[in-house]
Design a protein around this motif. Structure first.
Motif, short mmCIF file in Angstrom:
data_model
loop_
_atom_site.label_atom_id
_atom_site.label_comp_id
_atom_site.label_asym_id
_atom_site.label_seq_id
_atom_site.Cartn_x
_atom_site.Cartn_y
_atom_site.Cartn_z
N SER A 239 0.80 -1.23 0.00
CA SER A 239 0.00 0.00 0.00
C SER A 239 0.84 1.28 0.00
N SER A 240 2.15 1.16 0.23
CA SER A 240 2.98 2.36 0.32
C SER A 240 4.38 2.08 -0.21
N ALA A 241 4.99 3.11 -0.81
CA ALA A 241 6.35 2.98 -1.32
C ALA A 241 7.39 3.23 -0.24
N ASN A 242 6.95 3.65 0.94
CA ASN A 242 7.85 3.92 2.07
C ASN A 242 8.96 4.91 1.69
N GLY A 243 8.60 5.92 0.96
CA GLY A 243 9.56 6.96 0.61
C GLY A 243 10.44 6.63 -0.58
N GLU A 244 10.33 5.43 -1.11
CA GLU A 244 11.17 5.02 -2.25
C GLU A 244 10.58 5.57 -3.55
N LYS A 245 11.41 5.87 -4.49
CA LYS A 245 10.96 6.40 -5.78
C LYS A 245 10.16 5.33 -6.52
N THR A 246 9.07 5.74 -7.14
CA THR A 246 8.22 4.82 -7.90
C THR A 246 8.37 5.08 -9.40
N TYR A 247 8.02 4.07 -10.18
CA TYR A 247 8.17 4.15 -11.63
C TYR A 247 7.00 3.49 -12.32
N THR A 248 6.61 4.04 -13.46
CA THR A 248 5.70 3.34 -14.35
C THR A 248 6.52 2.27 -15.07
N THR A 249 5.85 1.32 -15.72
CA THR A 249 6.61 0.29 -16.44
C THR A 249 7.42 0.92 -17.58
N LYS A 250 6.90 1.94 -18.19
CA LYS A 250 7.64 2.62 -19.27
C LYS A 250 8.93 3.22 -18.73
N GLU A 251 8.82 3.89 -17.60
CA GLU A 251 10.00 4.51 -16.98
C GLU A 251 11.00 3.44 -16.55
N TYR A 252 10.49 2.32 -16.06
CA TYR A 252 11.38 1.26 -15.58
C TYR A 252 12.13 0.62 -16.75
N ARG A 253 11.45 0.41 -17.84
CA ARG A 253 12.11 -0.15 -19.03
C ARG A 253 13.20 0.81 -19.53
N GLU A 254 12.93 2.09 -19.47
CA GLU A 254 13.92 3.09 -19.90
C GLU A 254 15.15 3.03 -19.01
N ARG A 255 14.96 2.79 -17.71
CA ARG A 255 16.10 2.69 -16.80
C ARG A 255 16.95 1.46 -17.12
N ILE A 256 16.30 0.35 -17.41
CA ILE A 256 17.03 -0.87 -17.76
C ILE A 256 17.82 -0.65 -19.05
N ALA A 257 17.18 0.01 -20.02
CA ALA A 257 17.87 0.32 -21.28
C ALA A 257 19.06 1.23 -21.04
N GLU A 258 18.91 2.20 -20.15
CA GLU A 258 20.00 3.12 -19.82
C GLU A 258 21.16 2.36 -19.17
N TYR A 259 20.83 1.40 -18.32
CA TYR A 259 21.87 0.60 -17.68
C TYR A 259 22.63 -0.23 -18.72
N ARG A 260 21.91 -0.76 -19.69
CA ARG A 260 22.56 -1.54 -20.73
C ARG A 260 23.46 -0.65 -21.59
N VAL A 261 23.04 0.57 -21.83
CA VAL A 261 23.87 1.52 -22.57
C VAL A 261 25.14 1.83 -21.77
N PHE A 262 24.97 1.97 -20.45
CA PHE A 262 26.12 2.22 -19.57
C PHE A 262 27.16 1.11 -19.74
N TYR A 263 26.71 -0.14 -19.78
CA TYR A 263 27.63 -1.26 -19.96
C TYR A 263 28.28 -1.21 -21.34
#
Length: 307
Positions: A239-263
């Motif tokens: 019911s709560s994110a406990n202060g942690e940042k939340t993401y939509t699935t679109k945003e989360y996929r973009e983060r994974i793609a960014e990590y792969r670009v980093f590698y």
């Protein structure tokens, strides 16, 4: 002595004197070739350090990449997600980053399809779409891996002492998982009294209850696709994110793609530095040959003059 021979002798003596000046007088002006060699040597030294630095960065990136989602969480600075995996009751059942494991980057990405499918059902029912956090994703991954081996609900995690809701199942894909869980709506509509944890028949509608509850706003998903019939899916809810940042699935996929670009960038940086070093060594070798030739020519002139 003939006049012509005398001129040649004077020229030889002058050449010998100039060579002595070059060899013995400190600070005597360098030739263009010597200046080029000096610059080439400096370039090679700098690029050797650059290659070493890029190799170290690449080695670190490779180590992260091999750990799958754990490396992703490390890159993102998500300590609570890393701790969820580190402290899971059945952490021995996690095969970090290996093909088919819930922590593989491919399955980290693919599992998000389940959130999309569940959100489609929630949206159709007029409910708010769920968002994800790194920690909930990590918990779902650990549970999906444990579920693969235990074939029962792992129940590994709580949040601030409160239990997290969890749906588990083996399906061909995320769409079938969402459809199967949502199909319990028919029973819930016929028996609304089942929609309570205190009901003895709650298990007949439990998956639908979790995926359609208004109080749940945060989710995480995991998918274990190791060689066995179907994929082991897990979705957790809170019911709560406990202060942690939340993401939509679109945003989360973009983060994974960014990590792969980093590698990939670390790999490209190393390759570019290595190529530049090879070019610099060719320049260095060419400059050295010219300087050697000049020195040989000067030495030959000196020998001739002495003769």
């Amino acid at each position: 002595m003939k006049k012509g021979h005398f001129k040649k002798l004077l020229a030889s003596i002058f050449a010998a004197a100039m060579l002595v000046c070059v060899l013995l007088v400190p600070g005597f002006a360098k030739t263009d070739a010597e200046k080029e060699l000096e610059a080439a040597n400096a370039q090679v030294t700098a690029l050797e350090q650059k290659v070493a630095d890029c190799q170290a960065a690449m080695t670190e990136a490779q180590a992260q990449n091999r750990r799958g989602s754990y490396g992703f969480f490390q890159w993102a600075g998500s300590k609570s997600a890393m701790e969820a995996l580190d402290n899971a009751k059945y952490k021995n059942l996690i095969a970090y980053g290996t093909a088919g494991d819930a922590t593989s980057l491919d399955n980290l990405m693919a599992a998000l399809d389940l959130v999309d499918k569940v959100n489609e059902k929630r949206k159709a029912d007029g409910l708010k779409e769920l968002v994800v956090t790194d920690t909930m994703m990590a918990m779902a991954e650990a549970d999906a891996d444990a579920y693969y081996d235990l074939n029962t609900a792992p129940k590994q995690f709580t949040v601030n002492g409160a239990k997290i809701a969890e749906n588990l199942g083996t399906f061909a894909d995320a769409a079938k998982a969402a459809d199967s869980w949502y199909a319990e709506k028919k029973v819930a509509d016929e028996h609304p009294d089942y929609m309570s944890y205190s009901s003895p028949n709650w298990s007949q509608v439990g998956h639908y209850f979790n995926m359609s509850s208004k109080k749940y706003t945060i989710t995480g998903v995991g998918a274990n696709s190791r060689p066995r019939a179907g994929t082991k899916f897990c979705q957790v809810y809170f019911s709560s994110a406990n202060g942690e940042k939340t993401y939509t699935t679109k945003e989360y996929r973009e983060r994974i793609a960014e990590y792969r670009v980093f590698y990939d960038d670390r790999k490209e940086d190393l390759q570019e530095a290595q190529a530049a070093l090879q070019e610099a060594k060719v320049r260095q070798a060419t400059a050295q040959r010219i300087v050697n030739a000049e020195q040989q020519a000067a030495a030959t002139t000196t020998t001739t003059a002495k003769a």
